[in-house]
Design an enzyme around this catalytic site. Structure first.
Site, PDB file in Angstrom:
ATOM      1  CD  GLU A   1      -2.121   2.223  -3.466  1.00  0.00           C
ATOM      2  OE1 GLU A   1      -3.244   2.647  -3.759  1.00  0.00           O
ATOM      3  OE2 GLU A   1      -1.733   2.077  -2.285  1.00  0.00           O
TER       4      GLU A   1
ATOM      5  CG  ASP B   1      -1.753   1.214   1.381  1.00  0.00           C
ATOM      6  OD1 ASP B   1      -2.627   1.416   0.523  1.00  0.00           O
ATOM      7  OD2 ASP B   1      -1.544   1.969   2.354  1.00  0.00           O
TER       8      ASP B   1
END
Length: 730
Positions: free
Chosen positions: A392, A356
């Site tokens: 990401e 993330d």
């Protein structure tokens, strides 16, 4: 001397070891080790079943690691730490022995954080928010770390090690996938055991996906703000326990049982040939900014674990939008990340990670550095470097959008793919060039540093944003359930509602939406790169127009398994596409394609770009303002790379016809020298994506591709005098 709050016998304390960090049970006792470079003293606090505390000073310190070994302390023992040291927030030091701190390396947790004011080190009544001192003791209001039994019978477990060119990722949520499934016993719904139930495993294997990517399962904290609104953190991007599986996803409520249950899930998936990839959040922790609670890192060594504002160490750097950013400039915080990753691979047997806001991990200074220390550590690590690594590639800081800029070992969520495909199918002008690049693996983003098409994680939708159904049903976001008033503007999701906002009974709109769903799925599964399917998109799952269900732990976000029969056509269509991709290596190339004109043997003809009239695309064609129709010829006999055994790969040839226009367009089939017969294998105007009569098409024929639809043709007869066997023997 130990300090006790009752008559509990004083434990035996041995020096123990500074490594490994955390609590480690060896069958006879437990070693405890905690890093703090700022502490003056550290107390290990054992908590009994009645909540009574027994404090044990850790007198052994090596390289800033405070440690002890306690014979007889066994799995299930709950504990925490009290760290004595400087309280000087203005200079970044926030030690507070009044707060019972959880172990950052704990493998399991028990209890809850109950929102009590004692969890906060500052004075809630101070005139300046976040200042002053709150000396309330947090014992009884905080979660507790738990000693686990590390031993587990893995049997003959083996990682599936799915080749990247064969990988199809299915992004899902432990609770959301299982909470309403009628085939899973009620007591197992919402749990790791529910995910491992045969009903779920059979569903995933039947669909054809290879790798299950779970939204965060590291232990996370429930936000006070959401609790006050009567909501819960559903996604879990609020980690504080980077070694512990979230205990609320365990079917057992006994402390530490989540660990074995998670391992059992992984073993079951491996037996079925499925990989397990974890969505991990190392960019920040649940403690937030200076107004957040003191539950672990802040009270252990604030400066080591967090990026503080230069010249203002009272405040935290925030590249994540959550209040703080993990300090990847400090060796101890980097060690925690690497130790955590290795633990999940070696002890929990997971097969990869999706990071993330991975750009935050590259911020050693203010800018994103592709060569940051974290990536060097991953590159040389013999364990972590061997599993799937997915970034990401953005954060909220300046220059945080880094698609294509990660090191060669990494794959990336390709946000440009998502945006381009959404724009193309909603009919935006002048998108052909970008569409072609994304369809073929985005060589412009990844080829420059030696990466392959599989570096591009292609997706149309993900957990963050609209579902596929809502992407074609809403122009605006409808997040009223989140406590937001959002019907005042475009959602910026590049969505199109097909003429009516939200639910409708209009058959024409419903048919168009169904066709658009099939268009997106066809494009996704037949693009070069690694496809990722968001859970429920194969069942037309809806969130009612909510494009951010991070706090919706309810039917809004969960799978509606009651739609399985209703959505049978879409489900079967998705399964058909995944099987088509699996059967034909022409759609999942390991190397970037070499383009050329039809019949251009000198320069190769792995792929050819054609107008609907079957002429080679010119620069004028690429630049045309219309730009809503294109034909692609994929030559299965021109595949350059060998298979895993070094043999030449020979596949069928395909024609892909895309029409994003609001009117039908006629396409011309290539001349006879490229095939004597073609068969329609995908037609997105059909509910199941295939025609009952299995149409065949002859060279030079005209094929009408319906408005906003795609057609895929497979060559069934090679050119005259050029049989498959003859080609393969060349």
């Amino acid at each position: 001397m130990t300090e006790t709050t009752n008559a509990t016998p004083e434990p035996i304390v041995w020096p123990g070891s500074a490594y490994p960090l955390g609590s480690t049970f060896d069958g006879a006792g437990t070693n405890f080790a905690l890093f703090s470079g700022v502490a003056d003293a550290v107390e290990l606090c054992l908590i009994d079943d009645d909540g009574a505390e027994q404090r044990i000073p850790l007198d052994e310190v090596d390289n800033h690691v405070w440690h002890a070994y306690l014979p007889g302390v066994s799995p299930g023992q709950r504990y925490g730490y009290r760290v004595h040291g400087p309280w000087d927030p203005a200079n970044g030091k926030r030690c507070d022995p009044n707060k019972l701190l959880v172990d950052p390396y704990a493998r399991a947790f028990d209890g809850e954080f109950d929102q009590h004011t004692s969890l906060f080190s500052y004075d809630a009544h101070a005139e300046e928010p976040g200042t002053g001192r709150n000396e309330e003791d947090s014992l009884g209001h905080t979660m507790l770390s738990v000693v686990i039994n590390p031993f587990f019978d893995w049997g003959d477990d083996r990682a599936p090690k799915i080749p990247e060119d064969e990988t199809v990722i299915y992004e899902c949520h432990v609770k959301g996938m299982t909470q309403t499934h009628p085939g899973i016993p009620e007591q197992l719904r919402g749990t790791y055991a529910g995910m491992a139930h045969p009903a779920m495993v059979d569903y995933l294997t039947d669909l054809g996906v290879t790798s299950v990517e779970l939204l965060p399962v590291h232990q996370f904290l429930q936000d006070d703000r959401l609790r006050d609104l009567g909501l819960r953190n559903y996604w879990g991007y609020n980690t504080f326990g980077f070694f512990a599986p979230e205990n609320h996803y365990s079917s057992s409520h006994a402390p530490g049982d989540a660990v074995a249950e998670f391992k059992q899930m992984v073993r079951t998936y491996h037996e079925a040939g499925l990989e397990v990839i974890l969505d991990v959040v190392y960019n920040h922790t649940a403690e937030g900014n200076h107004m957040g609670p003191t539950i672990a890192f802040r009270g252990i060594d604030n400066e080591a674990y967090y990026r503080l504002v230069d010249g203002d160490k009272f405040h935290y750097m925030d590249y994540t939008g959550t209040g703080n950013s993990f300090n990847v400039r400090d060796p101890h915080s980097l060690q925690l990340i690497m130790d955590s990753l290795r633990y999940w691979v070696t002890d929990m047997h997971v097969d990869g990670f999706r990071f993330d806001l991975a750009s935050t991990l590259a911020r050693e200074f203010s800018d994103v550095d592709r060569l940051a220390t974290f990536f060097d550590l991953v590159q040389q690590d013999p364990v972590v470097s061997q599993v799937k690594l997915i970034a990401e590639p953005w954060d909220v800081g300046e220059g945080g959008y880094q698609v294509g800029n990660f090191p060669a070992l990494w794959n990336e969520w390709n946000g440009k793919y998502r945006d381009t495909m959404r724009d193309f199918w909603r009919g935006e002008d002048s998108t052909l060039g970008e569409f072609a690049s994304r369809l073929t693996g985005s060589s412009d983003l990844y080829q420059h540093n030696g990466r392959r098409p599989t570096a591009s994680i292609n997706f149309i939708t993900a957990h963050d944003g609209f579902t596929l159904n809502d992407l074609v049903s809403y122009n605006d976001k409808h997040n009223e359930a989140n406590g937001e008033d959002n019907r005042d503007g475009e959602s910026h999701n590049r969505s199109w509602n097909c003429g009516v906002e939200g639910e409708t009974d209009d058959p024409a709109v419903l048919e168009l939406r169904a066709r658009q769903r099939r268009n997106f799925l066809t494009t996704l599964m037949l693009s070069q790169g690694t496809p990722m399917l968001a859970h429920g998109d194969e069942l037309a799952r809806t969130q009612g127009g909510n494009n951010n269900v991070y706090c919706q732990d309810n039917e809004i976000a969960w799978m509606d398994w009651g739609k399985l029969e209703e959505a049978a056509d879409l489900h079967d269509f998705t399964r058909h596409l995944i099987q088509l991709r699996r059967d034909h290596p022409v759609f999942r190339r390991r190397r970037f394609l070499a383009g050329g004109a039809l019949g251009d043997e000198e320069h190769g003809r792995e792929i050819s770009w054609l107008t609907p009239e079957c002429t080679l695309m010119t620069q004028d064609d690429w630049n045309a303002a219309f730009g809503k129709a294109l034909m692609v010829h994929l030559d299965g006999e021109a595949i350059a790379e060998p298979d895993s055994r070094g043999q030449r790969v020979v596949d069928d040839s395909f024609l892909l016809m895309f029409n994003a226009h609001f009117e039908d367009i006629d396409f011309t089939i290539p001349a006879a020298e490229f095939g004597d017969e073609w068969e329609v294998v995908v037609d997105t105007t059909q509910a199941r994506g295939v025609r009952e009569d299995a149409d065949t098409v002859q060279p030079g024929a005209t094929v009408t591709v319906g408005q906003r639809s795609a057609l895929v043709l497979r060559r069934t007869q090679p050119p005259a005098g050029e049989g498959r066997k003859a080609v393969a023997e060349q």
